[in-house]
Design a protein around this motif. Structure first.
Motif, PDB file in Angstrom:
ATOM      1  N   SER A  54       0.848  -1.294   0.040  1.00  0.00           N
ATOM      2  CA  SER A  54       0.047   0.025  -0.050  1.00  0.00           C
ATOM      3  C   SER A  54       0.901   1.352  -0.012  1.00  0.00           C
ATOM      4  O   SER A  54       2.003   1.351   0.478  1.00  0.00           O
ATOM      5  N   CYS A  55       0.471   2.384  -0.580  1.00  0.00           N
ATOM      6  CA  CYS A  55       0.899   3.586  -0.690  1.00  0.00           C
ATOM      7  C   CYS A  55      -0.136   4.632   0.023  1.00  0.00           C
ATOM      8  O   CYS A  55      -1.087   4.655  -0.268  1.00  0.00           O
ATOM      9  N   ILE A  56       0.481   5.341   1.139  1.00  0.00           N
ATOM     10  CA  ILE A  56      -0.047   6.057   2.105  1.00  0.00           C
ATOM     11  C   ILE A  56       0.256   7.607   1.969  1.00  0.00           C
ATOM     12  O   ILE A  56       1.560   7.546   2.024  1.00  0.00           O
ATOM     13  N   ILE A  57      -0.759   8.433   1.715  1.00  0.00           N
ATOM     14  CA  ILE A  57      -0.143   9.990   1.674  1.00  0.00           C
ATOM     15  C   ILE A  57      -0.711  10.004   3.144  1.00  0.00           C
ATOM     16  O   ILE A  57      -1.791  10.584   3.538  1.00  0.00           O
ATOM     17  N   LYS A  58       0.421  10.575   3.978  1.00  0.00           N
ATOM     18  CA  LYS A  58       0.226  10.966   5.452  1.00  0.00           C
ATOM     19  C   LYS A  58      -0.389  12.227   5.455  1.00  0.00           C
ATOM     20  O   LYS A  58      -0.108  13.139   4.507  1.00  0.00           O
ATOM     21  N   SER A  59      -1.524  12.695   6.209  1.00  0.00           N
ATOM     22  CA  SER A  59      -2.186  13.698   6.575  1.00  0.00           C
ATOM     23  C   SER A  59      -2.992  14.212   5.121  1.00  0.00           C
ATOM     24  O   SER A  59      -3.460  15.287   5.411  1.00  0.00           O
ATOM     25  N   HIS A  60      -3.024  13.482   4.229  1.00  0.00           N
ATOM     26  CA  HIS A  60      -3.940  13.987   3.107  1.00  0.00           C
ATOM     27  C   HIS A  60      -5.627  13.827   3.547  1.00  0.00           C
ATOM     28  O   HIS A  60      -5.867  12.904   4.124  1.00  0.00           O
ATOM     29  N   ILE A  61      -6.103  14.892   3.105  1.00  0.00           N
ATOM     30  CA  ILE A  61      -7.474  14.956   3.689  1.00  0.00           C
ATOM     31  C   ILE A  61      -8.171  14.700   2.137  1.00  0.00           C
ATOM     32  O   ILE A  61      -8.042  15.292   1.005  1.00  0.00           O
ATOM     33  N   PRO A  62      -8.985  13.600   2.172  1.00  0.00           N
ATOM     34  CA  PRO A  62      -9.877  13.411   1.016  1.00  0.00           C
ATOM     35  C   PRO A  62     -10.411  14.252   0.227  1.00  0.00           C
ATOM     36  O   PRO A  62     -11.073  15.065   1.033  1.00  0.00           O
ATOM     37  N   SER A  63     -10.510  14.215  -0.933  1.00  0.00           N
ATOM     38  CA  SER A  63     -11.350  15.397  -1.814  1.00  0.00           C
ATOM     39  C   SER A  63     -12.344  14.668  -2.524  1.00  0.00           C
ATOM     40  O   SER A  63     -12.302  13.510  -2.943  1.00  0.00           O
ATOM     41  N   ASP A  64     -13.642  15.367  -2.930  1.00  0.00           N
ATOM     42  CA  ASP A  64     -14.555  14.935  -3.502  1.00  0.00           C
ATOM     43  C   ASP A  64     -14.101  14.588  -5.062  1.00  0.00           C
ATOM     44  O   ASP A  64     -14.735  13.668  -5.755  1.00  0.00           O
ATOM     45  N   LYS A  65     -12.987  15.385  -5.463  1.00  0.00           N
ATOM     46  CA  LYS A  65     -12.350  14.966  -6.764  1.00  0.00           C
ATOM     47  C   LYS A  65     -11.433  13.492  -6.761  1.00  0.00           C
ATOM     48  O   LYS A  65     -11.352  13.164  -7.945  1.00  0.00           O
ATOM     49  N   ASP A  66     -11.106  13.032  -5.759  1.00  0.00           N
ATOM     50  CA  ASP A  66     -10.153  12.003  -5.650  1.00  0.00           C
ATOM     51  C   ASP A  66     -10.984  10.835  -6.212  1.00  0.00           C
ATOM     52  O   ASP A  66     -12.379  10.647  -6.205  1.00  0.00           O
ATOM     53  N   GLY A  67     -10.508  10.020  -7.230  1.00  0.00           N
ATOM     54  CA  GLY A  67     -10.983   8.794  -7.792  1.00  0.00           C
ATOM     55  C   GLY A  67     -10.100   8.054  -8.611  1.00  0.00           C
ATOM     56  O   GLY A  67      -8.964   8.370  -8.868  1.00  0.00           O
ATOM     57  N   VAL A  68     -10.694   6.899  -8.992  1.00  0.00           N
ATOM     58  CA  VAL A  68      -9.975   5.833  -9.926  1.00  0.00           C
ATOM     59  C   VAL A  68     -10.277   6.320 -11.143  1.00  0.00           C
ATOM     60  O   VAL A  68     -11.426   6.361 -11.792  1.00  0.00           O
ATOM     61  N   GLU A  69      -9.285   6.277 -12.099  1.00  0.00           N
ATOM     62  CA  GLU A  69      -9.251   6.682 -13.473  1.00  0.00           C
ATOM     63  C   GLU A  69      -8.757   5.486 -14.073  1.00  0.00           C
ATOM     64  O   GLU A  69      -7.975   4.693 -13.697  1.00  0.00           O
ATOM     65  N   SER A  70      -9.453   5.109 -15.304  1.00  0.00           N
ATOM     66  CA  SER A  70      -9.198   3.924 -16.109  1.00  0.00           C
ATOM     67  C   SER A  70      -8.831   4.300 -17.527  1.00  0.00           C
ATOM     68  O   SER A  70      -9.686   5.092 -17.962  1.00  0.00           O
ATOM     69  N   GLY A  71      -8.307   3.295 -18.298  1.00  0.00           N
ATOM     70  CA  GLY A  71      -8.169   3.255 -19.580  1.00  0.00           C
ATOM     71  C   GLY A  71      -7.333   2.325 -20.243  1.00  0.00           C
ATOM     72  O   GLY A  71      -7.153   1.092 -19.013  1.00  0.00           O
ATOM     73  N   GLU A  72      -7.055   1.948 -21.386  1.00  0.00           N
ATOM     74  CA  GLU A  72      -6.267   1.020 -21.911  1.00  0.00           C
ATOM     75  C   GLU A  72      -5.161   0.850 -21.156  1.00  0.00           C
ATOM     76  O   GLU A  72      -4.042   1.797 -21.132  1.00  0.00           O
ATOM     77  N   GLN A  73      -4.943  -0.291 -20.530  1.00  0.00           N
ATOM     78  CA  GLN A  73      -3.688  -0.643 -19.717  1.00  0.00           C
ATOM     79  C   GLN A  73      -3.254   0.336 -18.757  1.00  0.00           C
ATOM     80  O   GLN A  73      -2.077   0.720 -18.579  1.00  0.00           O
ATOM     81  N   LEU A  74      -4.142   0.839 -18.310  1.00  0.00           N
ATOM     82  CA  LEU A  74      -3.952   1.860 -17.141  1.00  0.00           C
ATOM     83  C   LEU A  74      -4.729   1.584 -15.692  1.00  0.00           C
ATOM     84  O   LEU A  74      -5.922   1.091 -15.868  1.00  0.00           O
ATOM     85  N   ALA A  75      -3.924   1.762 -14.876  1.00  0.00           N
ATOM     86  CA  ALA A  75      -4.529   1.621 -13.365  1.00  0.00           C
ATOM     87  C   ALA A  75      -4.015   2.796 -12.457  1.00  0.00           C
ATOM     88  O   ALA A  75      -2.714   2.848 -12.161  1.00  0.00           O
ATOM     89  N   LEU A  76      -4.967   3.505 -12.231  1.00  0.00           N
ATOM     90  CA  LEU A  76      -4.479   4.747 -11.757  1.00  0.00           C
ATOM     91  C   LEU A  76      -5.443   5.425 -10.574  1.00  0.00           C
ATOM     92  O   LEU A  76      -6.766   5.495 -10.972  1.00  0.00           O
ATOM     93  N   LYS A  77      -5.105   6.179  -9.544  1.00  0.00           N
ATOM     94  CA  LYS A  77      -5.787   6.510  -8.630  1.00  0.00           C
ATOM     95  C   LYS A  77      -5.437   7.960  -8.387  1.00  0.00           C
ATOM     96  O   LYS A  77      -4.169   8.385  -8.255  1.00  0.00           O
ATOM     97  N   SER A  78      -6.336   8.971  -8.330  1.00  0.00           N
ATOM     98  CA  SER A  78      -6.038  10.322  -8.414  1.00  0.00           C
ATOM     99  C   SER A  78      -6.401  11.044  -6.998  1.00  0.00           C
ATOM    100  O   SER A  78      -7.120  10.858  -6.572  1.00  0.00           O
ATOM    101  N   PHE A  79      -5.433  11.715  -6.415  1.00  0.00           N
ATOM    102  CA  PHE A  79      -5.827  12.686  -5.277  1.00  0.00           C
ATOM    103  C   PHE A  79      -5.445  14.265  -5.502  1.00  0.00           C
ATOM    104  O   PHE A  79      -4.721  14.602  -6.227  1.00  0.00           O
ATOM    105  N   TYR A  80      -6.302  14.677  -4.999  1.00  0.00           N
ATOM    106  CA  TYR A  80      -6.566  16.352  -5.370  1.00  0.00           C
ATOM    107  C   TYR A  80      -6.111  17.111  -3.913  1.00  0.00           C
ATOM    108  O   TYR A  80      -6.685  16.739  -2.914  1.00  0.00           O
ATOM    109  N   LYS A  81      -5.596  18.179  -3.994  1.00  0.00           N
ATOM    110  CA  LYS A  81      -5.618  19.303  -2.955  1.00  0.00           C
ATOM    111  C   LYS A  81      -5.499  20.523  -3.560  1.00  0.00           C
ATOM    112  O   LYS A  81      -4.382  20.973  -4.145  1.00  0.00           O
TER     113      LYS A  81
END
Length: 94
Positions: A54-81
């Protein structure tokens, strides 16, 4: 490693481990709005058992924009501030 969203912590099976963060420079001409990119390398020798990394972003406060993005051969999780975006994609070598 410290990012605008918080410090990065990598864990295997819930235990914090050391890792190497390699500066990969700025993206190519297709991604002009990216300030930089890094590769986090984790040394791990398979032992035939199931493990959780697991990858943890310490002290990150989740945003409504955070989410999983997908595409061809893509596994990506986005975090916003604010106007900053940090994304985590996975590449396994073996």
């Amino acid at each position: 490693m410290t990012t605008p969203l918080g410090d990065i912590e990598i864990c295997i099976d819930g235990k914090t481990i050391k890792y190497t963060a390699q500066n990969m420079g700025v993206m190519d001409r297709l991604c002009l709005d990216v300030d930089g990119r890094f590769c986090i390398k984790v040394e791990f020798v398979p032992d035939g058992e199931r493990h959780t990394i697991s990858c943890i972003i310490k002290s990150h406060i989740p945003s409504d924009k955070d989410g999983v993005e997908s595409g061809e051969q893509l596994a990506l999780k986005s975090f916003y501030k604010g106007h900053s975006k940090l994304f985590d994609s996975v590449f396994m070598s073996g």
